[in-house]
Scaffold this active site. Structure first.
Site, PDB file in Angstrom:
ATOM      1  N   ASP B  30       0.811  -1.221   0.000  1.00 28.01           N
ATOM      2  CA  ASP B  30       0.000   0.000   0.000  1.00 28.01           C
ATOM      3  C   ASP B  30       0.840   1.265   0.000  1.00 28.01           C
ATOM      4  O   ASP B  30       0.317   2.362   0.094  1.00 28.01           O
ATOM      5  CB  ASP B  30      -0.897   0.032   1.252  1.00 28.01           C
ATOM      6  CG  ASP B  30      -1.860  -1.136   1.277  1.00 28.01           C
ATOM      7  OD1 ASP B  30      -2.311  -1.535   0.194  1.00 28.01           O
ATOM      8  OD2 ASP B  30      -2.139  -1.657   2.383  1.00 28.01           O
ATOM      9  N   HIS B  31       2.149   1.132  -0.050  1.00 23.02           N
ATOM     10  CA  HIS B  31       3.002   2.317   0.075  1.00 23.02           C
ATOM     11  C   HIS B  31       4.099   2.267  -0.972  1.00 23.02           C
ATOM     12  O   HIS B  31       5.117   1.608  -0.800  1.00 23.02           O
ATOM     13  CB  HIS B  31       3.607   2.380   1.490  1.00 23.02           C
ATOM     14  CG  HIS B  31       4.264   3.689   1.791  1.00 23.02           C
ATOM     15  ND1 HIS B  31       5.629   3.844   1.807  1.00 23.02           N
ATOM     16  CD2 HIS B  31       3.744   4.913   2.059  1.00 23.02           C
ATOM     17  CE1 HIS B  31       5.915   5.115   2.093  1.00 23.02           C
ATOM     18  NE2 HIS B  31       4.792   5.774   2.247  1.00 23.02           N
ATOM     19  N   PHE B  32       3.821   2.928  -2.106  1.00 26.52           N
ATOM     20  CA  PHE B  32       4.813   2.928  -3.199  1.00 26.52           C
ATOM     21  C   PHE B  32       4.809   4.299  -3.852  1.00 26.52           C
ATOM     22  O   PHE B  32       4.249   4.523  -4.905  1.00 26.52           O
ATOM     23  CB  PHE B  32       4.500   1.827  -4.229  1.00 26.52           C
ATOM     24  CG  PHE B  32       3.046   1.606  -4.481  1.00 26.52           C
ATOM     25  CD1 PHE B  32       2.358   2.372  -5.405  1.00 26.52           C
ATOM     26  CD2 PHE B  32       2.359   0.624  -3.775  1.00 26.52           C
ATOM     27  CE1 PHE B  32       1.011   2.174  -5.628  1.00 26.52           C
ATOM     28  CE2 PHE B  32       1.008   0.419  -3.996  1.00 26.52           C
ATOM     29  CZ  PHE B  32       0.323   1.200  -4.923  1.00 26.52           C
ATOM     30  N   VAL B  46       8.127   1.079  -0.640  1.00 30.92           N
ATOM     31  CA  VAL B  46       9.067   1.682   0.305  1.00 30.92           C
ATOM     32  C   VAL B  46       8.492   1.547   1.715  1.00 30.92           C
ATOM     33  O   VAL B  46       7.305   1.781   1.927  1.00 30.92           O
ATOM     34  CB  VAL B  46       9.271   3.182  -0.036  1.00 30.92           C
ATOM     35  CG1 VAL B  46       9.965   3.903   1.102  1.00 30.92           C
ATOM     36  CG2 VAL B  46      10.042   3.335  -1.323  1.00 30.92           C
TER      37      VAL B  46
END
Lengths: 128, 178
Positions: B30-32, B46
């Protein structure tokens, strides 16, 4: 160490601990009301003063504790004359003159100014 | 848990912990962060900096908690400063080193370093990528019945729960009461 030198080091501590600008840190500035200190910041200030001046500060030596819980000392949100006497005895570096006329517990933190810290450090260094 | 193992503990002085960043972790899905540029940045997962801070807090929290045999409810009370200069991507290892600056009955101040081992590099070695200063408070000392706010808390130590105990056991650190 002169008064001005102590003030300079105290100011550095407060700028670091409270993320305020140097020019906000005046002798009469209240730590809570003017500089926005919250409860954990008071502990942080104690830690940083110890590092800056190479002395140890005992729990309750600089800021008050265990006053609010004692029914002898606080009644209906006001600090009683006994409470005020206890505060004065424990915290000789604090000027309670302006607090006496309206001794609300909620205002206790406001009496701690930058000058209070400078006075505290002066007394500690003189006693060392 | 946001640390995988404590690899060194010098009581009341220093704690070193590692965290392996794995693509199996859901937060990476969910964190790119990406943007079209210039220069263009592709969507590479990341590890969020906030979770690195949580790992730092857990490292410092174990060091502070261990100093008093985990009797106190140790909480992260203040983030004085955090600097991170490089992102952590899947397949890398983070190493957190916590140094106790001050410990007493009220809490502790801890200085931490963050290093990153990029296993894909030509000559893999830990590289310093950040530092932090955190403050921990013993909640039961500062806000409990005998403390400033007169607030009561459950008697059991809800901070150091089962997950922390598992971490301690797998790291070879004695769990109080066992």
């Amino acid at each position: 160490m002169t008064h001005d030198e102590i003030f300079g080091k105290v100011r550095t501590v407060l700028v670091d601990a409270l993320a305020v600008d140097e020019d906000e840190v005046t002798p009469t500035a209240s730590l809570r009301r003017d500089l926005g200190a919250e409860s954990i910041d008071f502990l942080d200030i104690v830690f940083k003063l110890e590092q800056a001046f190479s002395f140890k500060i005992a729990q309750g030596e600089l800021f008050p504790e265990n006053v609010a819980q004692d029914p002898k000392y606080v009644k209906d949100g006001r600090v009683t004359p006994e409470g005020l006497a206890a505060l004065r005895a424990r915290l000789p570096h604090v000027d309670f003159a302006g607090f006496e006329s309206e001794p609300m517990l909620s205002r206790v933190a406001d009496v701690f100014t930058v000058e209070t810290l400078v006075r505290f450090v002066e007394k500690k260094l003189a006693a060392a | 848990m946001w640390i995988d193992r404590v690899v060194e503990l010098v009581p009341r002085v220093r704690l070193v912990a590692i965290k392996n960043v794995s693509l199996a972790e859901e937060h990476l899905h969910d964190h790119f962060p990406a943007h079209p540029g210039p220069p263009p940045r592709p969507a590479v997962p990341v590890m969020p900096a906030s979770l690195i801070i949580e790992g730092l807090a857990q490292s410092g929290g174990v060091l502070v908690g261990h100093a008093y045999d985990f009797r106190h409810k140790v909480i992260l009370a203040k983030i004085n400063r955090v600097e991170l200069s490089r992102e952590a991507t899947p397949g890398s290892t983070l190493r957190y080193t916590a140094h106790a600056e001050r410990l007493d009955e009220q809490g502790g101040a801890v200085r931490l370093g963050v290093e990153l081992l990029d296993h894909a590099g030509p000559d893999p070695a830990f590289e310093t990528i950040g530092s932090a200063e955190l403050m921990f408070s013993h909640l039961d000392q500062n806000m409990g019945a005998a403390g400033q706010a007169g607030v009561d808390f459950p008697a059991h130590n809800f901070v150091f729960g089962e997950q922390f105990k598992t971490l301690l056991r797998s790291s070879g650190i004695a769990v109080p009461g066992e």
